[in-house]
Scaffold this motif. Structure first.
Motif, PDB file in Angstrom:
ATOM      1  N   THR A  25       8.020  13.568  -0.373  1.00 39.34           N
ATOM      2  CA  THR A  25       7.785  14.942  -0.853  1.00 39.34           C
ATOM      3  C   THR A  25       8.972  15.477  -1.661  1.00 39.34           C
ATOM      4  OG1 THR A  25       8.534  15.746   1.327  1.00 39.34           O
ATOM      5  CG2 THR A  25       6.160  15.556   0.963  1.00 39.34           C
ATOM      6  N   GLY A  26       9.912  14.583  -2.038  1.00 38.86           N
ATOM      7  CA  GLY A  26      10.987  14.928  -2.955  1.00 38.86           C
ATOM      8  C   GLY A  26      12.169  15.672  -2.365  1.00 38.86           C
ATOM      9  N   GLN A  27      12.311  15.681  -1.042  1.00 34.52           N
ATOM     10  CA  GLN A  27      13.421  16.415  -0.427  1.00 34.52           C
ATOM     11  C   GLN A  27      14.736  15.653  -0.514  1.00 34.52           C
ATOM     12  OE1 GLN A  27      12.551  18.173   3.461  1.00 34.52           O
ATOM     13  NE2 GLN A  27      10.359  18.086   3.033  1.00 34.52           N
ATOM     14  N   PHE A  28      14.671  14.318  -0.541  1.00 33.76           N
ATOM     15  CA  PHE A  28      15.879  13.485  -0.614  1.00 33.76           C
ATOM     16  C   PHE A  28      15.638  12.319  -1.562  1.00 33.76           C
ATOM     17  CE2 PHE A  28      15.590  15.178   3.795  1.00 33.76           C
ATOM     18  CZ  PHE A  28      16.715  15.986   3.780  1.00 33.76           C
ATOM     19  N   ARG A  29      16.735  11.793  -2.110  1.00 34.90           N
ATOM     20  CA  ARG A  29      16.624  10.699  -3.072  1.00 34.90           C
ATOM     21  C   ARG A  29      16.746   9.327  -2.417  1.00 34.90           C
ATOM     22  NH1 ARG A  29      16.763  11.802  -8.352  1.00 34.90           N
ATOM     23  NH2 ARG A  29      17.612   9.748  -8.839  1.00 34.90           N
ATOM     24  N   THR A  30      17.618   9.194  -1.403  1.00 31.39           N
ATOM     25  CA  THR A  30      17.811   7.898  -0.748  1.00 31.39           C
ATOM     26  C   THR A  30      17.687   8.058   0.761  1.00 31.39           C
ATOM     27  OG1 THR A  30      20.214   8.102  -0.457  1.00 31.39           O
ATOM     28  CG2 THR A  30      19.429   7.207  -2.568  1.00 31.39           C
ATOM     29  N   ALA A  31      17.347   6.947   1.443  1.00 34.39           N
ATOM     30  CA  ALA A  31      17.193   6.972   2.901  1.00 34.39           C
ATOM     31  C   ALA A  31      18.495   7.322   3.620  1.00 34.39           C
ATOM     32  CB  ALA A  31      16.640   5.632   3.387  1.00 34.39           C
ATOM     33  N   PRO A  32      19.658   6.736   3.223  1.00 37.79           N
ATOM     34  CA  PRO A  32      20.910   7.113   3.900  1.00 37.79           C
ATOM     35  C   PRO A  32      21.225   8.604   3.765  1.00 37.79           C
ATOM     36  CG  PRO A  32      21.217   5.066   2.704  1.00 37.79           C
ATOM     37  CD  PRO A  32      19.871   5.605   2.307  1.00 37.79           C
ATOM     38  N   LYS A  40       4.714  11.227  -9.757  1.00 39.34           N
ATOM     39  CA  LYS A  40       5.821  10.302 -10.043  1.00 39.34           C
ATOM     40  C   LYS A  40       6.463   9.826  -8.740  1.00 39.34           C
ATOM     41  CE  LYS A  40       6.996  12.381 -14.517  1.00 39.34           C
ATOM     42  NZ  LYS A  40       8.040  13.083 -15.299  1.00 39.34           N
ATOM     43  N   GLY A  41       7.187   8.710  -8.850  1.00 37.66           N
ATOM     44  CA  GLY A  41       7.960   8.217  -7.707  1.00 37.66           C
ATOM     45  C   GLY A  41       7.111   7.824  -6.510  1.00 37.66           C
ATOM     46  N   LEU A  42       6.011   7.108  -6.753  1.00 32.86           N
ATOM     47  CA  LEU A  42       5.101   6.753  -5.663  1.00 32.86           C
ATOM     48  C   LEU A  42       5.697   5.712  -4.706  1.00 32.86           C
ATOM     49  CD1 LEU A  42       1.617   6.669  -7.469  1.00 32.86           C
ATOM     50  CD2 LEU A  42       2.693   8.529  -6.198  1.00 32.86           C
ATOM     51  N   TYR A  43       6.768   5.046  -5.131  1.00 32.71           N
ATOM     52  CA  TYR A  43       7.449   4.095  -4.237  1.00 32.71           C
ATOM     53  C   TYR A  43       8.719   4.712  -3.647  1.00 32.71           C
ATOM     54  CZ  TYR A  43       4.617  -0.115  -4.704  1.00 32.71           C
ATOM     55  OH  TYR A  43       3.601  -1.035  -4.613  1.00 32.71           O
ATOM     56  N   SER A  44       8.878   6.007  -3.792  1.00 31.22           N
ATOM     57  CA  SER A  44      10.065   6.685  -3.285  1.00 31.22           C
ATOM     58  C   SER A  44      10.200   6.505  -1.778  1.00 31.22           C
ATOM     59  CB  SER A  44       9.982   8.182  -3.610  1.00 31.22           C
ATOM     60  OG  SER A  44      11.094   8.877  -3.102  1.00 31.22           O
ATOM     61  N   GLY A  45      11.324   5.929  -1.360  1.00 37.87           N
ATOM     62  CA  GLY A  45      11.594   5.751   0.061  1.00 37.87           C
ATOM     63  C   GLY A  45      11.130   4.440   0.646  1.00 37.87           C
ATOM     64  N   LEU A  97       0.793  -1.235   0.000  1.00 38.49           N
ATOM     65  CA  LEU A  97       0.000   0.000   0.000  1.00 38.49           C
ATOM     66  C   LEU A  97       0.826   1.288   0.000  1.00 38.49           C
ATOM     67  CD1 LEU A  97      -2.781  -1.079   2.506  1.00 38.49           C
ATOM     68  CD2 LEU A  97      -2.765  -1.261   0.029  1.00 38.49           C
ATOM     69  N   TYR A  98       2.122   1.177  -0.189  1.00 40.64           N
ATOM     70  CA  TYR A  98       2.983   2.349  -0.117  1.00 40.64           C
ATOM     71  C   TYR A  98       2.578   3.482  -1.070  1.00 40.64           C
ATOM     72  CZ  TYR A  98       7.322   4.885   0.808  1.00 40.64           C
ATOM     73  OH  TYR A  98       8.244   5.824   1.191  1.00 40.64           O
ATOM     74  N   PRO A  99       2.198   3.196  -2.331  1.00 37.94           N
ATOM     75  CA  PRO A  99       1.820   4.301  -3.234  1.00 37.94           C
ATOM     76  C   PRO A  99       0.643   5.129  -2.713  1.00 37.94           C
ATOM     77  CG  PRO A  99       2.194   2.288  -4.474  1.00 37.94           C
ATOM     78  CD  PRO A  99       2.200   1.904  -3.032  1.00 37.94           C
ATOM     79  N   ILE A 100      -0.352   4.483  -2.089  1.00 40.49           N
ATOM     80  CA  ILE A 100      -1.496   5.222  -1.537  1.00 40.49           C
ATOM     81  C   ILE A 100      -1.034   6.134  -0.417  1.00 40.49           C
ATOM     82  CG2 ILE A 100      -3.755   5.011  -0.430  1.00 40.49           C
ATOM     83  CD1 ILE A 100      -4.064   2.283  -1.733  1.00 40.49           C
ATOM     84  N   ASP A 101      -0.104   5.632   0.409  1.00 38.83           N
ATOM     85  CA  ASP A 101       0.432   6.438   1.500  1.00 38.83           C
ATOM     86  C   ASP A 101       1.194   7.651   0.961  1.00 38.83           C
ATOM     87  OD1 ASP A 101       1.157   7.124   4.160  1.00 38.83           O
ATOM     88  OD2 ASP A 101       3.088   6.125   3.905  1.00 38.83           O
ATOM     89  N   THR A 102       1.944   7.446  -0.122  1.00 39.09           N
ATOM     90  CA  THR A 102       2.687   8.549  -0.739  1.00 39.09           C
ATOM     91  C   THR A 102       1.741   9.636  -1.242  1.00 39.09           C
ATOM     92  OG1 THR A 102       4.480   7.062  -1.421  1.00 39.09           O
ATOM     93  CG2 THR A 102       4.320   9.163  -2.575  1.00 39.09           C
ATOM     94  N   LYS A 118      -1.283  10.253  -0.175  1.00 38.68           N
ATOM     95  CA  LYS A 118      -1.866  10.886   1.012  1.00 38.68           C
ATOM     96  C   LYS A 118      -0.920  11.924   1.602  1.00 38.68           C
ATOM     97  CE  LYS A 118      -0.964   9.555   4.832  1.00 38.68           C
ATOM     98  NZ  LYS A 118      -0.101   9.997   5.973  1.00 38.68           N
ATOM     99  N   THR A 119       0.361  11.573   1.715  1.00 41.31           N
ATOM    100  CA  THR A 119       1.359  12.494   2.273  1.00 41.31           C
ATOM    101  C   THR A 119       1.501  13.736   1.415  1.00 41.31           C
ATOM    102  OG1 THR A 119       2.597  10.694   3.314  1.00 41.31           O
ATOM    103  CG2 THR A 119       3.801  12.737   2.892  1.00 41.31           C
ATOM    104  N   ARG A 120       1.540  13.568   0.084  1.00 42.46           N
ATOM    105  CA  ARG A 120       1.704  14.717  -0.811  1.00 42.46           C
ATOM    106  C   ARG A 120       0.474  15.619  -0.793  1.00 42.46           C
ATOM    107  NH1 ARG A 120       4.732  11.592  -5.895  1.00 42.46           N
ATOM    108  NH2 ARG A 120       6.677  11.201  -4.760  1.00 42.46           N
TER     109      ARG A 120
END
Length: 289
Positions: A128-135, A57-62, A35-40, A42-44
């Protein structure tokens, strides 16, 4: 999960803890991945200020980084919830089982928040596009905002999640008790999933305003538009009106409703498999003796 004192097995803290950890971890990972894309989305929606465009775009980001936190957080939550619930059900009379479920849900949520909050901060900054990777997100948040940056919005998170966990698990457990009394049998997997979906959807709708506050505080970063929960609520009300507190309610209810179905379905199935395995082991031990 148990009814109002209907679990007559002897209290084995370590076994209940371990089974809860395994079942909770499995359920959390399955739900988050599905369900990650739905959460993304919702957050946006919640993070967008008046007139802003939503990025699709990038609904699985993170997701990868988020699973690193979701697995231990879900495991810890259920690992705390299950033995706490069992102990409280033993202490309280049967007509107060709802209090036991509410309390156990809040206690589990409080323990899991130490993992959930940093995970949520990193996830929402990436969504929300502030960073590309978790690290990168962790490193830059700590560098710019200090370690406290990973716990941005902690108060609002607790304000949302403790009531959420308490209400959702209480509704779920109480519905199961009532259903089992009517059916006069143990529930089947689809029935657990349906009850989980209903409990999740109702709780998701009720707690949406708290979720909006949490999202705004977590994604603000160094801009510091809001100094705290009250400041955030006043600013949103003044600038965007009361309707803004229900932003993202549709994907949130959908996400948590479906998520509740999957989570509780996987949770109960995993617990029943582990319980059967433990029973077989105990039977073999008795046979050998």
């Amino acid at each position: 999960m148990g009814g109002g004192g209907g679990e007559d097995k002897p209290f084995n803290f370590l076994q209940i803890l371990c089974e809860g950890v395994i079942a909770g971890g499995a359920a959390g990972v399955v739900v988050e991945t599905a369900l990650y894309p739905i959460d993304t989305i919702k957050t946006r929606l919640q993070a967008a200020r008046a007139g802003s465009q939503i990025q699709w775009k990038g609904l699985y980001s993170g997701l990868g980084g988020n699973l690193v936190g979701v697995l231990p957080a879900s495991a810890l939550f259920v690992g705390i919830y299950e033995p706490t619930k069992r102990k409280l059900l033993d202490m309280f009379p049967e007509n107060l089982s709802a209090v036991a479920h509410l309390t156990a849900g809040a206690v589990g949520g409080l323990g899991a928040s130490l993992i959930r909050v940093p995970t949520e901060v990193v996830k929402q900054r990436m969504q929300t596009g502030q960073f590309r990777t978790a690290p990168d997100a962790v490193r830059l948040i700590v560098a710019k905002e200090g370690f406290r940056g990973l716990f941005a919005g902690y108060g609002s998170f607790l304000l949302r999640d403790l009531p959420f966990d308490a209400i959702q698990f209480c509704i779920y457990e109480q519905l199961r008790i009532g259903y089992k009394l009517m059916a006069k049998r143990e529930l089947k997997d689809p029935e657990n999933a349906l009850i989980g979906a209903f409990a999740g959807a109702i709780t998701g709708a009720i707690t949406t305003p708290l979720d909006v506050l949490k999202t705004r505080l977590m994604v603000q970063g160094q801009t510091k538009q809001y100094s705290g929960i009250v400041s955030c609520a006043k600013t949103i009300l003044r600038e965007e009106g009361p309707g803004a507190f229900l932003k993202g309610i549709e994907p949130r209810v959908l996400w948590i409703g479906i998520g509740g179905s999957i989570f509780f379905g996987v949770l109960e199935k995993t617990k029943s498999v582990l319980a059967e395995r433990s029973s077989r082991k105990a039977a073999l031990v008795e046979k050998d003796e």
